[in-house]
Design a protein around this motif. Structure first.
Motif, PDB file in Angstrom:
ATOM      1  N   TYR A 196      -2.443  -8.014   2.251  1.00 26.28           N
ATOM      2  CA  TYR A 196      -2.420  -9.404   2.687  1.00 26.28           C
ATOM      3  C   TYR A 196      -2.341  -9.512   4.206  1.00 26.28           C
ATOM      4  N   ASN A 197      -1.561  -8.574   4.850  1.00 29.48           N
ATOM      5  CA  ASN A 197      -1.448  -8.712   6.294  1.00 29.48           C
ATOM      6  C   ASN A 197      -2.355  -7.780   7.087  1.00 29.48           C
ATOM      7  N   ALA A 198      -2.917  -6.775   6.449  1.00 25.97           N
ATOM      8  CA  ALA A 198      -3.820  -5.873   7.172  1.00 25.97           C
ATOM      9  C   ALA A 198      -4.983  -6.642   7.828  1.00 25.97           C
ATOM     10  N   PRO A 199      -5.623  -7.580   7.109  1.00 23.13           N
ATOM     11  CA  PRO A 199      -6.729  -8.317   7.758  1.00 23.13           C
ATOM     12  C   PRO A 199      -6.253  -9.099   8.975  1.00 23.13           C
ATOM     13  N   LYS A 200      -5.003  -9.552   8.947  1.00 23.95           N
ATOM     14  CA  LYS A 200      -4.499 -10.338  10.071  1.00 23.95           C
ATOM     15  C   LYS A 200      -4.422  -9.477  11.331  1.00 23.95           C
ATOM     16  N   PHE A 201      -3.908  -8.253  11.167  1.00 18.15           N
ATOM     17  CA  PHE A 201      -3.863  -7.353  12.317  1.00 18.15           C
ATOM     18  C   PHE A 201      -5.265  -7.050  12.815  1.00 18.15           C
ATOM     19  N   MET A 239      -5.347   0.198  15.284  1.00 18.67           N
ATOM     20  CA  MET A 239      -6.177  -0.007  14.090  1.00 18.67           C
ATOM     21  C   MET A 239      -6.487   1.319  13.400  1.00 18.67           C
ATOM     22  N   TYR A 240      -6.600   2.373  14.209  1.00 14.11           N
ATOM     23  CA  TYR A 240      -6.828   3.705  13.656  1.00 14.11           C
ATOM     24  C   TYR A 240      -5.644   4.099  12.773  1.00 14.11           C
ATOM     25  N   HIS A 241      -4.451   3.809  13.277  1.00 17.47           N
ATOM     26  CA  HIS A 241      -3.266   4.157  12.481  1.00 17.47           C
ATOM     27  C   HIS A 241      -3.128   3.257  11.264  1.00 17.47           C
ATOM     28  N   MET A 242      -3.618   2.047  11.366  1.00 16.49           N
ATOM     29  CA  MET A 242      -3.591   1.180  10.196  1.00 16.49           C
ATOM     30  C   MET A 242      -4.441   1.781   9.085  1.00 16.49           C
ATOM     31  N   ASP A 296     -10.717   0.843   3.724  1.00 16.47           N
ATOM     32  CA  ASP A 296     -10.511  -0.013   4.891  1.00 16.47           C
ATOM     33  C   ASP A 296      -9.639  -1.199   4.461  1.00 16.47           C
ATOM     34  N   PRO A 297      -8.310  -1.065   4.639  1.00 14.14           N
ATOM     35  CA  PRO A 297      -7.404  -2.091   4.087  1.00 14.14           C
ATOM     36  C   PRO A 297      -7.691  -3.489   4.631  1.00 14.14           C
ATOM     37  N   ALA A 298      -8.252  -3.559   5.844  1.00 11.43           N
ATOM     38  CA  ALA A 298      -8.489  -4.872   6.433  1.00 11.43           C
ATOM     39  C   ALA A 298      -9.590  -5.623   5.713  1.00 11.43           C
ATOM     40  N   LYS A 299     -10.506  -4.875   5.076  1.00 10.76           N
ATOM     41  CA  LYS A 299     -11.632  -5.564   4.446  1.00 10.76           C
ATOM     42  C   LYS A 299     -11.683  -5.324   2.945  1.00 10.76           C
ATOM     43  N   ALA A 300     -10.549  -4.909   2.389  1.00 12.85           N
ATOM     44  CA  ALA A 300     -10.537  -4.582   0.963  1.00 12.85           C
ATOM     45  C   ALA A 300     -10.501  -5.833   0.101  1.00 12.85           C
ATOM     46  N   THR A 301      -9.915  -6.918   0.616  1.00 13.37           N
ATOM     47  CA  THR A 301      -9.842  -8.137  -0.188  1.00 13.37           C
ATOM     48  C   THR A 301     -10.895  -9.135   0.265  1.00 13.37           C
ATOM     49  N   MET A 302     -11.150 -10.098  -0.616  1.00 16.34           N
ATOM     50  CA  MET A 302     -12.087 -11.171  -0.302  1.00 16.34           C
ATOM     51  C   MET A 302     -11.609 -11.923   0.946  1.00 16.34           C
ATOM     52  N   GLU A 303     -10.292 -12.236   0.972  1.00 19.97           N
ATOM     53  CA  GLU A 303      -9.740 -12.964   2.118  1.00 19.97           C
ATOM     54  C   GLU A 303      -9.938 -12.165   3.400  1.00 19.97           C
ATOM     55  N   LEU A 344       0.821  -1.204   0.000  1.00 19.99           N
ATOM     56  CA  LEU A 344       0.000   0.000   0.000  1.00 19.99           C
ATOM     57  C   LEU A 344       0.848   1.243   0.000  1.00 19.99           C
ATOM     58  N   ASN A 345       0.359   2.270  -0.651  1.00 19.03           N
ATOM     59  CA  ASN A 345       0.887   3.604  -0.437  1.00 19.03           C
ATOM     60  C   ASN A 345      -0.313   4.520  -0.406  1.00 19.03           C
ATOM     61  N   PRO A 346      -0.121   5.746   0.004  1.00 20.67           N
ATOM     62  CA  PRO A 346      -1.305   6.607   0.191  1.00 20.67           C
ATOM     63  C   PRO A 346      -2.210   6.680  -1.030  1.00 20.67           C
ATOM     64  N   LYS A 347      -1.660   6.444  -2.220  1.00 20.51           N
ATOM     65  CA  LYS A 347      -2.506   6.556  -3.408  1.00 20.51           C
ATOM     66  C   LYS A 347      -3.358   5.313  -3.636  1.00 20.51           C
ATOM     67  N   THR A 348      -2.744   4.137  -3.391  1.00 20.89           N
ATOM     68  CA  THR A 348      -3.504   2.911  -3.659  1.00 20.89           C
ATOM     69  C   THR A 348      -4.313   2.460  -2.444  1.00 20.89           C
TER      70      THR A 348
END
Lengths: 350, 617, 207
Positions: free
Chosen positions: C174-179, C88-91, C15-22, C7-11
């Motif tokens: 990939y790891n955001a949902p894990k956190f 999580m807020y900072h994530m 909500d990175p934790a729920k952006a993917t199906m996984e 991730l970078n600020p543009k992409t």
């Protein structure tokens, strides 16, 4: 083929019906011919619920058979596509409401009978018996009467007898189908139920909760005699002298052996409430040896010689030194002459 | 020579494929094989029980062995046969029915299977290691605490393992159904089998933890000296009964709801008519599940809970008759006005209706607690729950086998043998169990090693045993049918039954990615809609593009080996503390696998568009 | 490309934790799992309530429990829940360093709680001779509180593993949902503790 299915079913039903009508089982064991208050309460509800349920079953079967006969695909109908019905609100409401009504018809008498059978508020006005379940025998201690028996429970007919039941080891369940439904006998609390026999008789009792290898051999009897006979039995039992010497010499020898082998450490004769093993006060009048065998001397000798082969897992095995057949014979002679009362199972019409 | 070597290699490749698979279809087949094996084992135990009871005072087996037999029969049939067989079906069919390419957590899915299977193996190891558990499948304390040897320890650890596996599958199915449905597959368009899978999974999720807790307490009492059920130290054995039945009653619905789902697929298909009262059926499923949690104490009417508790649980129990009745009538009216085809799958479904209705009727009768004082723990109860579980669940499993066999294995089971198996099993079933209602009321308690002479119980028991042999014959015919079909069975097209749901839109057996393009669902019974209103084919909901699939993994199996080893350690550390090494080694292996799994990135793989295009439709 | 999850600020998605199906599956799956855990703890609570007065002549809850220690434990665990919210807020703001910092604080607070719990158990055993085998009450107490403690241990191991593993990789889809799933689990542990505090300790000191 469907005809075959129908015929098989009819035949099956007919067989069952004949069996049911000709034999409801043994008259002093079956729950189907109640002779006591609890069993009668249960039977009333069994009949009510069975009738309602059979009614429902008949309705289901009528619709089922008609649907199957009328709507089975016939030759030349292979391409026929039936109308796709979503549902029918009226019908669906009907078969929701009717069962609710039926549940109420069954529920109300159930609740009434539940409270009736659980009502122990008058217990103090009646005979109370402390019942202890043990692997694999039953101990009965008549409250305030100084009478202790095991395996055979004498009660007067036409009177409520309150049973205060507790287990000394694992959970058992006290069941005398012809007189009353069952109640569990727990190790941590006293459960109270009452029984009332309408007629004189020797009723079979069973343990109904798995309690170990000899669970199926933990039978006992409830012996209902007339109130007068019961009073007689009570006074006879109270008059027992445990020290009394037997008449017969073999029996005398048996008594000595009984004492020498320390049988009394577990088996009381007299009204001692101790209950490591069954109380033997009126052993000569018992309906059975070990709850399951005919009360003959041979059976008793077999039992004393090798209880394990008769009741696997019992606590008597290995609790005493080995005994010769002759000694066992003397002990049996002694025990079988312990007949303190004129009131015996025969008095109840056995 | 070289041919044999290739075959050998091919065989080991297939074996490796199954040991590492995370494909829901293969996991489903593994469940069917595992569950089927335990079903035969449980059936053998049943036959031994019935032979022992063929005549009064029989000495075919000893009292102790008899108690082991009944315990293992019940435990095996419920936990190791019925539940996994149903979970196998759900695993295979549900994702196909909602138009998904796999379940949400393929790795967990495989782990769930291996845990179940190792739990079953562990439990059955007890036979060879000093004796099986003997306190009944309900393992009531304090009998289960006092039970000598390690039998009950195997029960505790075996069920703990397989229970964990089942719980995982439940969560997996829930997430799959919530978030992986194909475009257009709204909740109220889901086939009933998927609905019942969903509700069953909810029940699994909320019921199994109660068993987990109960097993922990039993384990601590037996292995580590705690006092939960030790009366001398203030323990209370009724707690076990509550925990067991808070799990145990919903478990009954975990078994029967999927069975209802199966019949709700088969009856419409072979009546050529949509399911009557679809929304009422869904609603009734939920209501049964909800009430299923409210009635556990009806297994405890004789415990002495008091009249208030008994009354409440009695009325709640009878109330379950209402939604169940709704279902029965809806099935009847699905047939009504249809064009009914009778084949072996449909025969099982048709036999289910009267058989299960009898089981349901006796269920209501048992709900009346005052009547239950007579029925409880007698052969009446034995008859009742076999009517429900054999007449409901086993009939459903056999119906489902005949119905979905072509989809799963690409061949149609032989019709003649199917019918022979049906008739012998069906007649045997009623012969075995109908008479037991009367045996119970005639005074025969359940779990009796022997019954005495002259108690009027001889004829009934003899008839019952004869019935058991009929059922055995039926089962054997079914097995022969499976072998015959595998060798010479008729090849199945994609849609052999002119059916209605999505699984019949793809090849038999399906490609490993299931759907080349996810289908667009236009209503309930999507395939039927396309057949009657469209061109008979599903419209794709997406352009042909590469497909993302998960990688296979051996880790679930290794992890399970770890837990299995640790379980042995727990069981035997009471004899010698050296066995704690097995506990630590096993746990280290299992946790090591977990760490590898979570630290190693596994992004799966993609099937390219070109590859998909190459594959013929 | 679609396979590149860093991730970078543009992409950065909402909500990175729920952006993917996984990610969605993990989140939903954990919620269901917690439903099951709720039943698990409810059963332990039920058992405890049934046995809390079955002391068989041994120490009772009034003899044992003291409020100050338990209060401190409660403060530590509740605060750790709050710090995981900050993480999580900072994530969501894609600030990996701050996220790791707050997760580190969460871990420290968790370890503090655990240390106090071990001290508490040791105190009961050495000063009162109150063990797992003393009475049904003892068994029920140690089982309920111990299972919660076990969950804390598992949570902490999970957290440490995640932090070590991803320290150099930064945040990605990939790891955001894990956190995120860890944080949810940690809150659940906290909620269970609130019930333990009330049912075991407060009620235990009153009755």
């Amino acid at each position: 083929m469907k005809g075959w299915m129908g015929k098989t079913k009819a035949l099956l039903l007919f067989t069952m019906l004949t069996l049911f009508l000709t034999a409801c089982g043994k008259e002093n064991l079956t729950a189907l011919a109640p002779k006591g208050y609890g069993a009668e309460s249960s039977m009333n509800l069994i009949i009510l619920t069975t009738l309602i349920m059979v009614g429902v079953f008949v309705v289901v079967m009528i619709i089922y058979v008609i649907a199957l006969v009328r709507f089975r695909r016939k030759k030349g109908q292979e391409d026929y596509i039936p109308k796709q019905v979503e549902g029918n609100h009226t019908l669906e409401t009907v078969w929701t409401i009717i069962p609710i009504v039926l549940v109420l018809i069954m529920g109300v008498p159930t609740v009434i009978a539940t409270f009736d059978l659980a009502d122990t508020s008058n217990a103090s006005e009646h005979l109370n018996v402390e019942v202890t379940g043990n692997q694999y025998w039953w101990h009965f201690n008549y409250d305030g009467e100084e009478i202790v028996t095991s395996q055979d429970l004498y009660i007067p007919t036409g009177e409520r007898v309150y049973l205060n039941m507790m287990s000394s080891d694992v959970i058992h369940s006290f069941w005398v189908p012809t007189i009353s439904g069952k109640m569990d006998v727990n190790p941590e609390n006293v459960n109270t139920m009452y029984i009332e026999a309408y007629e004189e008789g020797v009723y079979w009792g069973k343990c109904a909760e798995l309690c170990g290898p000899s669970h199926s051999l933990m039978d006992f009897k409830v012996i209902a005699v007339s109130p007068e006979e019961f009073d007689q039995w009570v006074s006879d039992m109270q008059a027992v002298d445990p020290e009394e010497e037997p008449q017969d010499t073999v029996a005398q020898e048996g008594k000595e052996l009984f004492e020498a082998n320390n049988c009394m450490a577990c088996h009381a004769i007299g009204s001692s409430p101790a209950a490591i093993g069954p109380n033997l006060t009126n052993f000569g009048d018992r309906t059975t040896v070990a709850g399951i065998l005919e009360p003959t001397k041979e059976n008793l000798v077999d039992w004393i010689m090798d209880p394990e082969s008769i009741k696997p897992g019992n606590k008597m095995t290995g609790a005493y030194p080995s005994i010769s057949e002759e000694e066992a014979n003397s002990i049996a002679e002694y025990l079988l002459q312990l007949k303190p009362s004129e009131i015996t199972p025969e008095s109840a019409g056995n | 020579m070289s041919n044999a070597a290739t075959q050998k290699r091919a065989l080991s490749a297939v074996l490796w494929d199954y040991l590492t698979t995370v494909d829901h279809k293969k996991v489903g087949i593994l469940y069917l094989i595992g569950g089927g094996f335990f079903f035969l084992l449980g059936g053998l135990e049943a036959l031994i029980i019935r032979i022992q009871l063929i005549k009064p005072e029989n000495d075919f087996i000893s009292a102790g062995l008899y108690n082991e037999m009944i315990t293992m029969h019940g435990t095996t049939m419920i936990f190791l046969a019925a539940t996994p067989l149903l979970f196998g079906l759900m695993n295979y069919i549900m994702p196909l029915q909602i138009g998904a390419r796999d379940v949400a957590f393929p790795f967990l899915n495989a782990l769930g299977f291996w845990l179940f299977f190792s739990g079953g193996i562990l439990l059955n190891c007890s036979w060879f290691l000093g004796g099986a558990p003997d306190a009944g499948w309900t393992a009531y304390a304090p009998l289960s605490i006092q039970s000598p040897g390690h039998g009950t320890d195997f029960y505790v650890m075996g069920l703990q393992l397989s229970g964990a596996g089942t719980l995982m599958s439940g969560i997996n199915f829930l997430v799959t159904i919530v978030s992986m449905r194909a475009p257009g597959m709204t909740y109220m368009r889901m086939p009933l089998f998927t609905w019942t899978t969903f509700v069953t999974s909810v029940l699994t999720l909320f019921a199994f933890p109660a068993l987990t807790v109960g097993l922990f307490l039993l384990m601590f009492d037996r292995m580590f000296g705690s006092a939960f059920f030790d009366v001398a130290l203030g323990g209370n054995s009724v707690i076990w009964q509550h925990l067991f039945w808070i799990f145990g009653h919903p478990e009954v619905y975990i078994l029967i709801l999927p069975a209802f789902g199966v019949f709700s697929e088969i009856l419409p298909t072979f009546s050529k008519k949509r399911l009557f009262g679809y929304s009422a059926m869904v609603f009734a499923t939920f209501l049964i599940a909800f009430l299923g949690f409210m009635v556990w104490a009806h297994h405890m009417f004789t415990v002495g809970l008091g009249p208030v508790a008994n009354s409440i649980f009695a009325v709640a129990t009878m109330a379950i008759a209402v939604p169940t009745g709704i279902k029965i009538f809806n099935w009847l009216f699905t047939m009504w006005g249809g064009s009914i085809v009778i084949n072996s799958a449909m025969l099982w479904a048709l036999a289910f209706i009267p058989s299960f209705t009898i089981g349901g009727m006796t269920g209501v009768m048992l709900g009346s607690n005052v009547a239950d004082y007579q029925y409880h723990d007698s052969y009446f109860v034995v008859a009742h729950f076999h009517y429900v579980i054999v007449g409901g669940v086993v009939f459903a499993l056999l119906a489902a086998c005949h119905y979905w066999w072509p989809k799963m294995f690409g061949r149609i089971l032989h019709e003649g043998m199917g019918k022979l198996a049906f008739w012998t099993f069906f007649i045997g079933f009623h012969l075995t169990f109908f008479i037991q209602h009367f045996l119970g009321l005639m005074g025969m308690p359940r779990r009796y090693w022997v019954f005495l002479e002259n108690q009027g119980l001889d004829t009934g028991n003899l008839i019952s045993t004869i019935g058991a042999f009929f059922m055995t014959f039926g089962t054997l015919v079914f097995l022969v049918n499976i072998v015959y079909t595998a060798i010479k069975g008729e090849k199945a097209p994609a849609d052999p039954w002119d059916a209605r749901t999505l699984e019949w839109t793809i090849a038999s057996p399906p490609a490993f990615y299931n759907f080349k393009q996810l289908p667009l669902v236009r209503g309930l019974d999507p395939l039927w809609i396309e057949k009657t209103e469209g061109n008979g084919k599903m419209t794709p909901a997406e352009p042909l593009d590469e497909i993302h699939m998960p990688n296979g993994s051996i880790l679930p199996l290794i992890m399970t080996v770890g837990f299995f080893t640790a379980s042995f350690g727990f069981i035997y550390q009471t004899d010698h503390k050296a066995w704690l090494i097995a506990v630590y080694a096993g746990m280290a292996l299992a946790i090591g696998c977990m760490v590898i799994r979570s630290l190693k990135d596994d992004h799966g793989f993609h099937i390219s568009k070109e590859e998909l295009e190459r594959e013929a439709d | 490309m679609s396979h590149d999850h860093s991730l970078n600020p543009k992409t950065m998605p909402e909500d990175p934790a729920k952006a993917t199906m996984e990610g969605k599956h993990k989140f939903l799956g954990l919620w269901f799992f917690l439903g099951g855990e709720t039943v698990l703890f409810a059963c332990f609570f039920g058992t405890y309530l049934a046995l809390r007065n079955s002391t068989a002549g041994g120490p009772t809850s009034q003899d044992l429990f003291g409020l100050d220690l338990v209060f401190l434990m409660t403060v530590l665990l509740l605060t750790s829940s709050l710090t995981s919210v900050y993480a999580m807020y900072h994530m969501k703001n894609n600030d990996f360093k701050k996220m790791m910092l707050w997760l580190g604080i969460t871990a420290l607070l968790g370890f503090g709680f655990l240390a106090l719990e071990i001290y508490e158990f040791a105190h009961y055993i050495s000063d009162y001779g109150f063990t797992f085998r003393s009475s049904a009450f003892g068994s029920a107490f140690y089982t309920l509180v111990g299972f919660h403690g076990g969950h804390v241990v598992f949570g902490l191991s999970w957290l440490i593993a995640l932090m070590v593993r991803n320290a150099k990789r930064g945040l990605n889809l990939y790891n955001a949902p894990k956190f995120n799933t860890f944080a949810l689990y940690w809150h659940f542990i906290d909620v269970v503790w609130v019930f333990i505090f009330t049912v075991v300790y407060l009620m235990g000191m009153v009755s």
